[in-house]
Motif scaffolding. Structure first.
Motif, PDB file in Angstrom:
ATOM      1  N   THR A 179       0.808  -1.454  -0.181  1.00 17.96           N
ATOM      2  CA  THR A 179       0.096   0.106  -0.117  1.00 17.96           C
ATOM      3  C   THR A 179       0.870   1.178  -0.091  1.00 17.96           C
ATOM      4  OG1 THR A 179      -1.801  -1.136   1.270  1.00 17.96           O
ATOM      5  CG2 THR A 179      -1.814   0.941   1.204  1.00 17.96           C
ATOM      6  N   SER A 180       1.927   1.330   0.750  1.00 15.79           N
ATOM      7  CA  SER A 180       2.767   2.373   0.813  1.00 15.79           C
ATOM      8  C   SER A 180       3.446   2.813  -0.480  1.00 15.79           C
ATOM      9  CB  SER A 180       3.882   2.448   1.848  1.00 15.79           C
ATOM     10  OG  SER A 180       4.724   1.054   1.445  1.00 15.79           O
ATOM     11  N   GLU A 181       3.554   1.822  -1.344  1.00 12.20           N
ATOM     12  CA  GLU A 181       4.182   2.115  -2.770  1.00 12.20           C
ATOM     13  C   GLU A 181       3.330   3.231  -3.531  1.00 12.20           C
ATOM     14  OE1 GLU A 181       5.361  -1.285  -4.478  1.00 12.20           O
ATOM     15  OE2 GLU A 181       7.009  -1.681  -3.040  1.00 12.20           O
ATOM     16  N   PHE A 182       1.961   3.239  -3.295  1.00 13.22           N
ATOM     17  CA  PHE A 182       0.934   4.060  -4.118  1.00 13.22           C
ATOM     18  C   PHE A 182       0.886   5.651  -3.604  1.00 13.22           C
ATOM     19  CE2 PHE A 182      -0.173  -0.268  -4.797  1.00 13.22           C
ATOM     20  CZ  PHE A 182      -0.597  -0.234  -6.072  1.00 13.22           C
ATOM     21  N   VAL A 197      -9.235   8.618  -0.911  1.00 15.68           N
ATOM     22  CA  VAL A 197     -10.441   7.684  -0.516  1.00 15.68           C
ATOM     23  C   VAL A 197      -9.994   6.129  -0.471  1.00 15.68           C
ATOM     24  CG1 VAL A 197     -12.348   9.004  -0.594  1.00 15.68           C
ATOM     25  CG2 VAL A 197     -11.814   7.924  -2.487  1.00 15.68           C
ATOM     26  N   PRO A 198      -8.795   5.615  -0.110  1.00 14.83           N
ATOM     27  CA  PRO A 198      -8.335   4.192  -0.398  1.00 14.83           C
ATOM     28  C   PRO A 198      -9.139   3.085   0.589  1.00 14.83           C
ATOM     29  CG  PRO A 198      -7.260   5.061   1.259  1.00 14.83           C
ATOM     30  CD  PRO A 198      -7.834   6.168   0.668  1.00 14.83           C
ATOM     31  N   HIS A 199      -9.438   1.908  -0.235  1.00 17.51           N
ATOM     32  CA  HIS A 199      -9.703   0.647   0.565  1.00 17.51           C
ATOM     33  C   HIS A 199      -8.764   0.288   1.579  1.00 17.51           C
ATOM     34  CE1 HIS A 199     -12.653   0.566  -2.617  1.00 17.51           C
ATOM     35  NE2 HIS A 199     -13.029  -0.490  -2.139  1.00 17.51           N
ATOM     36  N   GLY A 200      -9.204   0.111   2.727  1.00 18.80           N
ATOM     37  CA  GLY A 200      -8.334  -0.464   3.728  1.00 18.80           C
ATOM     38  C   GLY A 200      -9.094  -1.045   4.999  1.00 18.80           C
ATOM     39  N   ARG A 210      -4.137   2.201   9.005  1.00 21.81           N
ATOM     40  CA  ARG A 210      -2.996   3.064   9.411  1.00 21.81           C
ATOM     41  C   ARG A 210      -1.965   3.437   8.504  1.00 21.81           C
ATOM     42  NH1 ARG A 210      -1.610   0.257  13.691  1.00 21.81           N
ATOM     43  NH2 ARG A 210      -2.520   1.647  15.194  1.00 21.81           N
ATOM     44  N   THR A 211      -1.672   2.401   7.306  1.00 23.35           N
ATOM     45  CA  THR A 211      -1.065   2.869   6.183  1.00 23.35           C
ATOM     46  C   THR A 211      -1.642   3.761   5.289  1.00 23.35           C
ATOM     47  OG1 THR A 211       0.207   0.661   6.360  1.00 23.35           O
ATOM     48  CG2 THR A 211       0.460   1.848   4.557  1.00 23.35           C
ATOM     49  N   CYS A 212      -3.058   3.584   5.279  1.00 27.15           N
ATOM     50  CA  CYS A 212      -3.479   4.593   4.490  1.00 27.15           C
ATOM     51  C   CYS A 212      -3.710   5.812   4.981  1.00 27.15           C
ATOM     52  CB  CYS A 212      -5.102   4.067   4.320  1.00 27.15           C
ATOM     53  SG  CYS A 212      -5.512   2.684   3.197  1.00 27.15           S
ATOM     54  N   ILE A 221     -12.080   6.193   4.456  1.00 27.75           N
ATOM     55  CA  ILE A 221     -11.445   4.703   4.358  1.00 27.75           C
ATOM     56  C   ILE A 221     -12.580   3.874   3.580  1.00 27.75           C
ATOM     57  CG2 ILE A 221     -10.453   2.645   5.210  1.00 27.75           C
ATOM     58  CD1 ILE A 221      -8.551   4.836   5.499  1.00 27.75           C
ATOM     59  N   GLY A 222     -12.212   3.354   2.616  1.00 23.40           N
ATOM     60  CA  GLY A 222     -13.196   2.316   2.091  1.00 23.40           C
ATOM     61  C   GLY A 222     -13.271   1.217   2.915  1.00 23.40           C
ATOM     62  N   HIS A 223     -14.324   0.987   3.605  1.00 20.32           N
ATOM     63  CA  HIS A 223     -14.487  -0.203   4.660  1.00 20.32           C
ATOM     64  C   HIS A 223     -14.015   0.305   6.030  1.00 20.32           C
ATOM     65  CE1 HIS A 223     -15.944  -2.723   1.638  1.00 20.32           C
ATOM     66  NE2 HIS A 223     -14.949  -2.970   0.903  1.00 20.32           N
TER      67      HIS A 223
END
Length: 351
Positions: A179-182, A197-200, A210-212, A221-223
């Motif tokens: 995830t962090s690479e994005f 608005v990433p999923h996590g 936490r990474t998001c 946060i998606g979900h």
């Protein structure tokens, strides 16, 4: 005691995937029209029996989604999907829809990501005009693809700021990719004013939430349901009012929780989390937006006052401008103070 009609409760819908929003009848009709063979799970045994608790289960889910996406072959097909998604949302009481799409998944058939994005945004404007609800778009990257692809999509999304694109997301199996690479892609999007608005926090535990937050600058946060497993993280989410797009039906269908009553909706709400209920992929999970609210009432014991609170959370979590938010919040208060209609069970329409 009479219960207020949840389909009349004004709300926003912030977690709806593009092909996953398709009506089952539309899927079957388009498949027959274009000669696409549907497996029984998408034709006669619908909705499919799903689980993504392991990699094999996710592969099956993704395969079904890809087959559904493959029936979209023409401009009219895309316009029909967006129009019907808006119609269904309106019937469920949604006043503001943010539909999420990864243009790269449709580029080959629609002459590239820019051309497809133009088509979707034009369809969204037409759907808004015909239904009376606002339809906005979130461009989403796929975490199973290279992070450089995500940067391309982020730059694409920035070209449409103020023209119907309101956010930048990251979807697909959390267990794949890093995830962090994005982060660079999300930096591009945030710098242009788009909401991250990433999923996590669904298939993986609270660490992905936490990474998001730390790496992607998530504003929503998606979900995010598994934030409940880390009290310190949940307090951080609550204090920052980072909204969680909770999708109860999909959580159960994908095996994140075994039973509807296991979804920690009550715990999240009582902790003070801002929650926006979503239907995720109605085509695959068999239920739309109003049914998520009905589950909150029937399974988790939410009162009408609490259901109105969920609707307010969805409004405050949206990218709607201030005047739209004020209007929707006033309409929610009106529903709570005036609405006396008896609830009709929120079963899925027979499309």
């Amino acid at each position: 005691m009479a219960q207020r009609d949840l389909r009349l409760l004004p709300k926003t819908h912030l977690h709806l995937h593009f092909s996953g929003s398709m009506r089952h009848l539309t899927l079957v009709e388009l498949a027959d029209k274009h000669g696409v063979r549907l497996p029984d799970a998408l034709r006669t045994d619908w909705p499919p029996d799903l689980s993504a608790a392991d990699e094999r289960g996710w592969f099956r889910f993704q395969r079904l989604y890809d087959i559904a996406r493959s029936v979209l072959r023409t401009e009219d097909d895309v316009r029909r999907l967006v129009r019907e998604a808006a119609e269904d949302d309106k019937a469920d009481g949604s006043r503001w829809l943010e539909i999420q799409v990864d243009p790269s998944g449709y580029a080959n058939r629609f002459h590239g990501i820019t051309e497809f994005t133009d088509l979707v945004l034009d369809a969204a404007r037409d759907a808004a005009a015909s239904t009376g609800i606002d339809v906005q778009v979130v461009i989403a990257a796929n975490r199973t693809r290279h992070p450089l692809d995500a940067r391309t999509l982020a730059r694409l999304a920035t070209q449409y700021v103020g023209r119907g694109v309101v956010g930048f997301g990251l979807s697909n199996d959390e267990r794949r990719g890093t995830t962090s690479e994005f982060a660079p892609a999300f930096r591009i999007a945030r710098n242009a004013g788009l909401l991250a608005v990433p999923h996590g926090g669904e298939l993986c535990g609270p660490a992905t939430v936490r990474t998001c937050l730390d790496e992607l600058g998530a504003g929503r946060i998606g979900h995010g349901v598994r934030s409940v497993e880390d009290p310190e993280l949940l307090k951080r989410v609550v204090d920052a009012q980072v909204a969680l797009e909770v999708c109860p039906a999909s959580n159960v269908s994908l095996g994140v929780y075994q039973r509807p009553e296991d979804v920690p909706l009550r715990q999240l709400y009582e902790a003070g989390a801002r929650i926006a209920l979503g239907a995720d992929d109605p085509l695959l999970f068999g239920s739309r937006l109003a049914e998520q609210y009905e589950a909150a009432r029937a399974v988790h014991g939410f009162t009408d006052e609490e259901l109105a609170g969920l609707a307010r959370g969805s409004v405050l979590a949206s990218t709607a401008p201030e005047d739209v938010r004020k209007r929707l919040l006033a309409e929610i208060d009106e529903w709570l103070g005036v609405g006396q209609q008896v609830l009709t069970p929120a079963t899925a329409p027979a499309y």
